[in-house]
Motif scaffolding. Structure first.
Motif, PDB file in Angstrom:
ATOM      1  N   LYS A   1     -10.495  -0.397  -9.914  1.00  0.00           N
ATOM      2  CA  LYS A   1     -10.537  -0.384  -8.652  1.00  0.00           C
ATOM      3  C   LYS A   1     -10.479  -1.687  -8.221  1.00  0.00           C
ATOM      4  CE  LYS A   1     -13.268   1.544  -4.614  1.00  0.00           C
ATOM      5  NZ  LYS A   1     -14.496   2.314  -4.175  1.00  0.00           N
ATOM      6  N   GLU A   2     -11.472  -2.675  -8.399  1.00  0.00           N
ATOM      7  CA  GLU A   2     -11.282  -4.099  -8.181  1.00  0.00           C
ATOM      8  C   GLU A   2     -10.075  -4.796  -8.315  1.00  0.00           C
ATOM      9  OE1 GLU A   2     -16.019  -5.017  -9.082  1.00  0.00           O
ATOM     10  OE2 GLU A   2     -14.448  -6.215 -10.034  1.00  0.00           O
ATOM     11  N   GLU A   3      -9.233  -4.268  -9.529  1.00  0.00           N
ATOM     12  CA  GLU A   3      -8.062  -5.148  -9.998  1.00  0.00           C
ATOM     13  C   GLU A   3      -7.206  -4.406  -8.806  1.00  0.00           C
ATOM     14  OE1 GLU A   3      -4.464  -5.211 -13.444  1.00  0.00           O
ATOM     15  OE2 GLU A   3      -6.466  -3.941 -13.787  1.00  0.00           O
ATOM     16  N   SER A   4      -7.189  -3.304  -8.418  1.00  0.00           N
ATOM     17  CA  SER A   4      -6.222  -2.608  -7.460  1.00  0.00           C
ATOM     18  C   SER A   4      -6.297  -3.245  -5.995  1.00  0.00           C
ATOM     19  CB  SER A   4      -6.333  -1.005  -7.247  1.00  0.00           C
ATOM     20  OG  SER A   4      -5.720  -0.526  -6.394  1.00  0.00           O
ATOM     21  N   VAL A   5      -7.682  -3.442  -5.844  1.00  0.00           N
ATOM     22  CA  VAL A   5      -8.039  -4.288  -4.471  1.00  0.00           C
ATOM     23  C   VAL A   5      -7.323  -5.544  -4.406  1.00  0.00           C
ATOM     24  CG1 VAL A   5      -9.748  -4.982  -3.039  1.00  0.00           C
ATOM     25  CG2 VAL A   5      -9.799  -2.839  -3.880  1.00  0.00           C
ATOM     26  N   THR A   6      -7.675  -6.245  -5.549  1.00  0.00           N
ATOM     27  CA  THR A   6      -7.191  -7.552  -5.565  1.00  0.00           C
ATOM     28  C   THR A   6      -5.285  -7.694  -5.401  1.00  0.00           C
ATOM     29  OG1 THR A   6      -8.917  -8.287  -7.100  1.00  0.00           O
ATOM     30  CG2 THR A   6      -6.759  -9.474  -7.107  1.00  0.00           C
ATOM     31  N   LYS A   7      -4.750  -6.618  -6.044  1.00  0.00           N
ATOM     32  CA  LYS A   7      -3.315  -6.998  -5.762  1.00  0.00           C
ATOM     33  C   LYS A   7      -2.941  -6.404  -4.352  1.00  0.00           C
ATOM     34  CE  LYS A   7      -2.227  -5.509 -10.572  1.00  0.00           C
ATOM     35  NZ  LYS A   7      -1.599  -4.625 -11.471  1.00  0.00           N
ATOM     36  N   GLU A   8      -3.582  -5.440  -3.892  1.00  0.00           N
ATOM     37  CA  GLU A   8      -3.517  -5.281  -2.375  1.00  0.00           C
ATOM     38  C   GLU A   8      -3.677  -6.136  -1.795  1.00  0.00           C
ATOM     39  OE1 GLU A   8      -1.794  -2.618  -1.556  1.00  0.00           O
ATOM     40  OE2 GLU A   8      -1.543  -1.760  -3.452  1.00  0.00           O
ATOM     41  N   GLY A   9      -4.959  -6.863  -1.861  1.00  0.00           N
ATOM     42  CA  GLY A   9      -5.258  -8.162  -1.158  1.00  0.00           C
ATOM     43  C   GLY A   9      -4.406  -9.418  -1.203  1.00  0.00           C
ATOM     44  N   PHE A  10      -3.680  -9.555  -2.459  1.00  0.00           N
ATOM     45  CA  PHE A  10      -2.634 -10.513  -2.432  1.00  0.00           C
ATOM     46  C   PHE A  10      -1.363 -10.529  -1.534  1.00  0.00           C
ATOM     47  CE2 PHE A  10       1.006 -12.069  -4.411  1.00  0.00           C
ATOM     48  CZ  PHE A  10       0.855 -13.379  -4.390  1.00  0.00           C
ATOM     49  N   ILE A  11      -1.048  -9.117  -1.647  1.00  0.00           N
ATOM     50  CA  ILE A  11      -0.002  -8.707  -0.812  1.00  0.00           C
ATOM     51  C   ILE A  11      -0.258  -9.035   0.626  1.00  0.00           C
ATOM     52  CG2 ILE A  11       1.622  -6.624  -0.173  1.00  0.00           C
ATOM     53  CD1 ILE A  11       1.293  -5.728  -2.976  1.00  0.00           C
ATOM     54  N   GLU A  12      -1.326  -8.424   0.991  1.00  0.00           N
ATOM     55  CA  GLU A  12      -1.699  -8.375   2.524  1.00  0.00           C
ATOM     56  C   GLU A  12      -1.909  -9.947   2.913  1.00  0.00           C
ATOM     57  OE1 GLU A  12      -5.286  -6.357   2.953  1.00  0.00           O
ATOM     58  OE2 GLU A  12      -4.222  -4.325   2.418  1.00  0.00           O
ATOM     59  N   LYS A  13      -2.420 -10.840   1.994  1.00  0.00           N
ATOM     60  CA  LYS A  13      -2.760 -12.199   2.202  1.00  0.00           C
ATOM     61  C   LYS A  13      -1.060 -12.965   2.416  1.00  0.00           C
ATOM     62  CE  LYS A  13      -4.818 -16.427   0.627  1.00  0.00           C
ATOM     63  NZ  LYS A  13      -5.618 -16.511   1.575  1.00  0.00           N
ATOM     64  N   ILE A  14      -0.250 -12.713   1.808  1.00  0.00           N
ATOM     65  CA  ILE A  14       1.072 -13.370   2.041  1.00  0.00           C
ATOM     66  C   ILE A  14       2.008 -12.463   2.667  1.00  0.00           C
ATOM     67  CG2 ILE A  14       0.539 -14.711   0.165  1.00  0.00           C
ATOM     68  CD1 ILE A  14       2.904 -13.015  -1.274  1.00  0.00           C
ATOM     69  N   ALA A  15       2.088 -11.444   2.997  1.00  0.00           N
ATOM     70  CA  ALA A  15       2.922 -10.742   3.680  1.00  0.00           C
ATOM     71  C   ALA A  15       3.188 -11.177   5.218  1.00  0.00           C
ATOM     72  CB  ALA A  15       2.699  -8.965   3.726  1.00  0.00           C
ATOM     73  N   PRO A  16       2.135 -11.568   5.928  1.00  0.00           N
ATOM     74  CA  PRO A  16       2.616 -11.674   7.323  1.00  0.00           C
ATOM     75  C   PRO A  16       3.462 -13.147   7.182  1.00  0.00           C
ATOM     76  CG  PRO A  16       0.272 -11.198   7.084  1.00  0.00           C
ATOM     77  CD  PRO A  16       0.755 -11.254   5.514  1.00  0.00           C
TER      78      PRO A  16
END
Length: 205
Positions: free
Chosen positions: A48-63
């Motif tokens: 779960k944490e790994e999944s959140v980390t990946k999504e978090g990375f995308i959300e961080k650089i997407a804008p």
């Protein structure tokens, strides 16, 4: 009579010993099951944490990828998929320590670091030393990556022209590979897979 009493005491002792062993075994079994249960819980939490980390990375650089897309015409899905593939969601040493998300090589007097890298040469993967750009921030790395697409290289300013003229992310991914961005023969397919797996094309609209 004495023999019978001794025999009864002996049997009673054996019963008590067996009972004690059963009780100890019961509690031991419960403890083992608890440990396995905790292990499964920790595994589930890690996933779960790994999944959140990946999504978090995308959300961080997407804008910022979208900002670059609007300013220069590079599809954000291409920027994001390359960042994911090249940096392992920002977890590679090059990305974490040196802020280089795209495996951009260093030339001239630019800040650089020498690290092992894999290249596909003569139909096989080999490990070599490569000199990579060092950045202060991920945004700076994204700027330089976009600049490469926009300005090309000294010997061919229009090297990545088809990345801009492509009608969708699939054509753009193939254009990136055809321009020689990476030696991996499956590079375009991997970019497309990442885009579709994480629905990165939604950032293109």
């Amino acid at each position: 009579m004495a023999k019978r009493r001794k025999k009864r005491k002996f049997i009673l002792r054996r019963v008590i010993v067996v009972a004690c062993l059963l009780v100890v075994g019961f509690f031991f079994a419960i403890k083992v099951l608890d440990l396995f249960g905790e292990g499964n819980s920790k595994s589930e939490e890690s996933v779960k944490e790994e999944s959140v980390t990946k999504e978090g990375f995308i959300e961080k650089i997407a804008p910022y990828a979208q900002e670059l897309g609007q300013a220069y015409g590079v599809k954000p899905s291409i920027i994001l998929s390359q960042a994911i593939l090249e940096s392992d969601f920002g977890q590679s040493k090059l990305a974490k320590k040196y802020k280089n998300l795209f495996g951009v090589k260093a030339y001239g007097n630019a800040p650089k670091v020498s690290l092992d890298t894999k290249e596909f040469v003569d139909e096989k993967w080999i490990t070599i030393k490569g000199e990579f750009r060092v950045y202060a921030t991920w945004n700076e790395s994204m700027d330089d990556h976009t600049k490469l697409f926009v300005e090309g290289v000294d010997w061919n300013p229009e090297l990545y022209k088809e990345v801009f003229t492509s009608k969708d992310y699939k054509e753009a991914a193939k254009a990136v590979q055809d321009a020689g961005y990476a030696t991996d023969p499956d590079y375009a397919e991997k970019l497309i897979h990442v885009i579709e797996q994480y629905h990165l094309d939604k950032y293109d609209s």
